[in-house]
Design an enzyme around this catalytic site. Structure first.
Site, PDB file in Angstrom:
ATOM      1  N   GLU A 271       0.811  -1.222   0.000  1.00  9.55           N
ATOM      2  CA  GLU A 271       0.000   0.000   0.000  1.00  9.55           C
ATOM      3  C   GLU A 271       0.842   1.269   0.000  1.00  9.55           C
ATOM      4  O   GLU A 271       0.495   2.254  -0.640  1.00  9.55           O
ATOM      5  CB  GLU A 271      -0.948  -0.001   1.203  1.00  9.55           C
ATOM      6  CG  GLU A 271      -2.094  -0.999   1.093  1.00  9.55           C
ATOM      7  CD  GLU A 271      -1.677  -2.430   1.361  1.00  9.55           C
ATOM      8  OE1 GLU A 271      -0.543  -2.639   1.841  1.00  9.55           O
ATOM      9  OE2 GLU A 271      -2.473  -3.347   1.082  1.00  9.55           O
TER      10      GLU A 271
ATOM     11  N   HIS B  89     -10.948  -5.705   8.882  1.00  9.25           N
ATOM     12  CA  HIS B  89     -11.765  -5.551   7.672  1.00  9.25           C
ATOM     13  C   HIS B  89     -13.045  -4.797   7.977  1.00  9.25           C
ATOM     14  O   HIS B  89     -14.048  -4.970   7.304  1.00  9.25           O
ATOM     15  CB  HIS B  89     -12.081  -6.917   7.063  1.00  9.25           C
ATOM     16  CG  HIS B  89     -10.864  -7.638   6.616  1.00  9.25           C
ATOM     17  ND1 HIS B  89     -10.054  -8.316   7.482  1.00  9.25           N
ATOM     18  CD2 HIS B  89     -10.283  -7.742   5.401  1.00  9.25           C
ATOM     19  CE1 HIS B  89      -9.036  -8.827   6.836  1.00  9.25           C
ATOM     20  NE2 HIS B  89      -9.140  -8.494   5.569  1.00  9.25           N
TER      21      HIS B  89
END
Lengths: 433, 403
Positions: free
Chosen positions: A167, A237
């Site tokens: 990322e 998540h």
């Protein structure tokens, strides 16, 4: 594949129970596809369906003996494997779908869910802007939530491509491309994974224009990331990281509540000449379905919207939380005989505080609700800004109904979640104050 | 930021001789005997065969130990590098006179890197570097006046006085700055290189970082993407031997930085000699354009401390610095080339030095008289459509309500 035709939604839970006990995995698959093909799409039914698929997938996740068919995700990782039905292919359009409707503005519309609306927005962005690029982990194959399905085939592998799982590198790369004048749409697979990229976003993207005295900018940059609870996501998540980015001048932060909003706001975000963090409510990807205009349209950033008029209390939220708030309002209006004004902030940075203040001056009471933890959450910022400007109009202390100051829990998710009941209770307290 | 860190790291570390030349003066003397061989052609082209091979390769065959140049180019190198050093000396003085506030990182000793790569690049190539960026900015065409103005926070600075020492930019020649976070510019450079490749441009992007930043994780993310997509990027590790106050050996398990790109081939260059830098970068640019990314380790030395809060002597000896200055200084090297081969006289070079000193003195004077940025510069360039939007600043009461 044997399939089960479902014509009565009420019968499904019993059926599932039975199939579950006899481990008939293939029949469960049949049920899933039947649900997808069913035309029962009222809001209540949708919620039932959602709970159902969550139940099925939870059961499957728990049962080691049940083999899932391989899912087309490369480079799968993290503790959580994406086996949710959210991940399945969109059913082929039926004849009924093809019938077009028209919205209030006379625009032709089509029944569309949220991830398809996002897909359409990116499709339009790529088609109308030759400098637009779309990349991220697995986006070339459609992405884990299917948002980019078909875009590589349509716009070419040089414009829609996969990145490695890194990322920080993705964000830095995106900033470099955007500094070259490109329109970069970078997907961070889950908002929870955005933290390795935090430095790049906060220190590079947000400050690029300022520190170079407007010689360079990365205005063409949009980070998309799914955020929020999904029923079983656990610690990594489910998070809502909007407040971190709202602390950074130079960025804009946008959260849509529905397919119509998602398409218009995403197009506006992509075309906005400032870097934008666009957080998508992953809970709603499949479950939220609306008549979405087919055409290219934008919804302006930086403007909140009053989505329900009322007299007695102002309620502020954004993204998926608005559905929860709708439920709470329904309960409050039925049981307490009051009316509530519901405001969707839409853009969290910069905040359209005027709209909230105007409403609070009318109602005298304010409730703000978000999934993220309370301390340092955006509700605090809104509350403070409102009391600065409407102190003498307030008739009760401002209420915050938010997640707890804990990590996002796995088994305690329902406990953590600022659900309709918690919000109803807060409204009641405000009214009775 | 960086300065504070250096304050923390400069503890009572025993001075350690990590630089080979300082530790083994005899070897240096031996090496010096292996002189570079000059051949001057009839057309004025000069061929230099290096006595000691300045190159080493990783997953590639390094270029031959030869450089070509001209008298004009050598003189230009001399003038450029002298100017850049002079500007740093002026900045040093201004800082000590409290005219420059904040952080200041000087380039003294490392000038041959910028002079060398600039002799190979054109203005359509891109350069991005870290916070030690004054020479890089001037190499891309920036003026001493713009540098000094920026350092002293004047409106005439290269970022309108809003960036300061660490953030110098030049749009027209694609100089992306000037980045304050260690290593953060490396993936940005990879992204810029992607843009060049995507648009079919015959150009490269140079992404520079130091030996300290070489241990940052995001470099490896950038290397991987660049190798995967064959991006025209030259990663440059400026190995000046110390990451702030820690020597390379104390900070890196593998100090062969040119090998650390893994799948990205590497080239190590003696970057104290501008001619070997030139040859090395000519090779690297060609490689990046035809084959993909390459990692250049430019072996150099920083004379000054890491930043102004670091005297630079807590972790190395005075002798070490003095020995490098005496033996390997890049400006002296060019000077020697010019004098030994009768390409210039001592007087001529002195005259150039005087001229350069005058230019820099004038720039300092002019910058002192330059106006401060307008108050509204606090607000502008944050967003495009809300120039005066700042969180928690009451716009109604501010000086600059124009909306």
């Amino acid at each position: 594949m044997p399939s089960v035709i479902i014509d009565n939604i009420e019968a499904v839970p019993g059926l599932i129970q039975r199939l579950y006990t006899i481990s008939e995995r293939h029949l469960l698959d049949g049920i899933l596809s039947s649900i997808d093909n069913s035309v029962m799409r009222t809001k209540r039914q949708l919620i039932t369906i959602y709970k159902l698929v969550a139940l099925i997938s939870e059961n499957l996740l728990c049962r080691q003996t049940v083999k899932r068919p391989p899912i087309k995700i490369q480079g799968q990782r993290r503790a959580f494997s994406i086996t949710s039905p959210l991940n399945q292919e969109l059913r082929p359009p039926t004849e009924k779908d093809e019938e077009l409707s028209v919205d209030a503005l006379g625009r032709p519309t089509k029944k569309t869910n949220l991830y398809t609306a996002i897909n359409q927005a990116m499709d339009i962005a790529l088609a109308t802007d030759p400098k637009a690029l779309l990349f991220g982990e697995d986006v070339a194959f459609g992405g884990v939530f299917r948002c980019s399905t078909g875009l590589r085939e349509k716009h070419g592998a040089d414009r829609v491509f996969n990145t490695p799982l890194c990322e920080q590198g993705i964000a830095g790369f995106a900033i470099g491309v955007a500094a070259q004048g490109h329109t970069a749409i970078a997907e961070i697979q889950f908002a929870d994974y955005i933290f390795p990229a935090f430095d790049q976003i906060v220190n590079e993207a947000a400050k690029y224009r300022y520190r170079s005295g407007n010689q360079f900018d990365v205005g063409g940059l949009t980070f998309r990331a799914p955020y929020g609870a999904v029923g079983h996501g656990g610690l990594y998540h489910s998070q809502s990281p909007e407040a971190y980015f709202c602390h950074t001048p130079g960025l804009k932060v946008v959260v849509p509540r529905s397919p119509v909003q998602a398409k218009g706001l995403l197009l506006a975000s992509i075309r906005d000449p400032n870097p934008v963090i666009f957080l998508e409510p992953k809970w709603l990807y499949r479950s939220s379905i609306e008549e979405v205009p087919i055409e290219d349209y934008e919804i302006p950033l930086g403007e909140a919207e009053v989505i329900r008029n009322g007299e007695h209390v102002t309620i502020v939220g954004w993204g998926a939380q608005l559905l929860v708030l709708e439920q709470a309002i329904q309960m409050a209006e039925e049981k307490l005989g009051i009316t509530c004004e519901l405001i969707d902030m839409k853009t969290l940075l910069p905040l359209d505080i005027d709209t909230v203040v105007k409403s609070v001056k009318k109602t005298g009471k304010l409730l703000i609700s978000h999934e993220a933890p309370k301390t340092g959450g955006l509700a605090g910022e809104i509350a403070c800004a409102v009391q600065e400007r409407a102190f003498l109009h307030l008739e009760a202390p401002i209420k915050r109904v938010t997640g707890y100051d804990t990590p996002f829990p796995l088994v305690f998710e329902r406990f953590y979640f600022p659900d309709a009941l918690k919000n109803y209770e807060a409204i009641k307290e405000l009214i009775e104050y | 930021m960086m300065g504070l860190r250096s304050l923390r790291t400069i503890q009572t570390i025993q001075p350690r001789r990590s630089f080979a030349t300082a530790a083994e003066p005899q070897k240096v003397a031996e090496k010096a005997k292996k002189k570079d061989k000059f051949t001057i052609g009839k057309d004025g082209t000069i061929t230099v065969e290096f006595g000691v091979n300045p190159f080493r390769g990783h997953k590639l065959e390094p270029p031959p130990a030869v450089a070509t140049t001209t008298k004009e180019e050598l003189l230009n190198f001399f003038k450029q590098m002298t100017l850049w050093r002079r500007v740093e000396v002026a900045a040093d003085n201004l800082y000590k006179a409290k005219q420059i506030r904040g952080f200041l990182h000087l380039y003294n000793g490392q000038e041959a890197i910028v002079a060398g790569y600039e002799s190979v690049l054109n203005k359509d190539d891109h350069v991005i570097t870290a916070y030690r960026c004054h020479a890089n900015f001037m190499g891309r065409g920036g003026t001493p006046f713009e540098v000094i103005s920026e350092l002293t926070g004047k409106a005439t600075g290269c970022a309108s006085g809003k960036g300061g020492s660490m953030h110098m930019y030049k749009r027209d020649t694609n100089f992306h700055g000037g980045n304050g976070i260690v290593g953060a510019q490396v993936p940005i450079g990879a992204g810029a290189a992607f843009g060049l490749k995507y648009n079919g441009k015959p150009n490269v992007c140079i992404a520079m970082y130091g030996d300290g930043a070489a241990n940052q994780g995001q470099n490896f993310e950038a290397f991987n993407m660049a190798a995967l997509w064959k991006l025209p990027v030259i990663f440059v590790c400026e190995n000046n031997k110390y990451g702030m106050g820690t020597s390379a050996e104390r900070a890196a398990a593998n100090t062969e930085y040119f090998t650390r790109g893994d799948a990205v081939p590497g080239l190590k260059i003696d970057a104290m000699n501008v001619l070997s830098v030139k040859s090395g970068f000519a090779f690297a640019k060609e490689w990046a354009l035809t084959k993909g990314p390459i990692l250049v380790e430019a072996e150099t030395y920083r004379y000054m401390g890491h930043s102004m809060s670091d005297p630079g002597l807590a972790y190395r000896t005075r002798d070490e610095v003095a020995a490098i200055r005496a033996e390997r200084d890049p400006i002296d090297k060019v000077k020697l080339y010019l004098l030994e081969n009768q390409l210039a006289t001592e007087e001529e070079l002195k005259e150039h030095e005087k001229e350069i000193k005058r230019t820099v003195d004038e720039a300092v004077k002019k910058a002192a008289d330059a106006p401060l940025p307008e108050a509204k510069e606090l607000y502008t360039d944050i967003y495009t459509d809300m120039p005066y939007y700042v969180r928690h600043t009451n716009i109604e009461d501010s000086l600059v309500v124009e909306k």
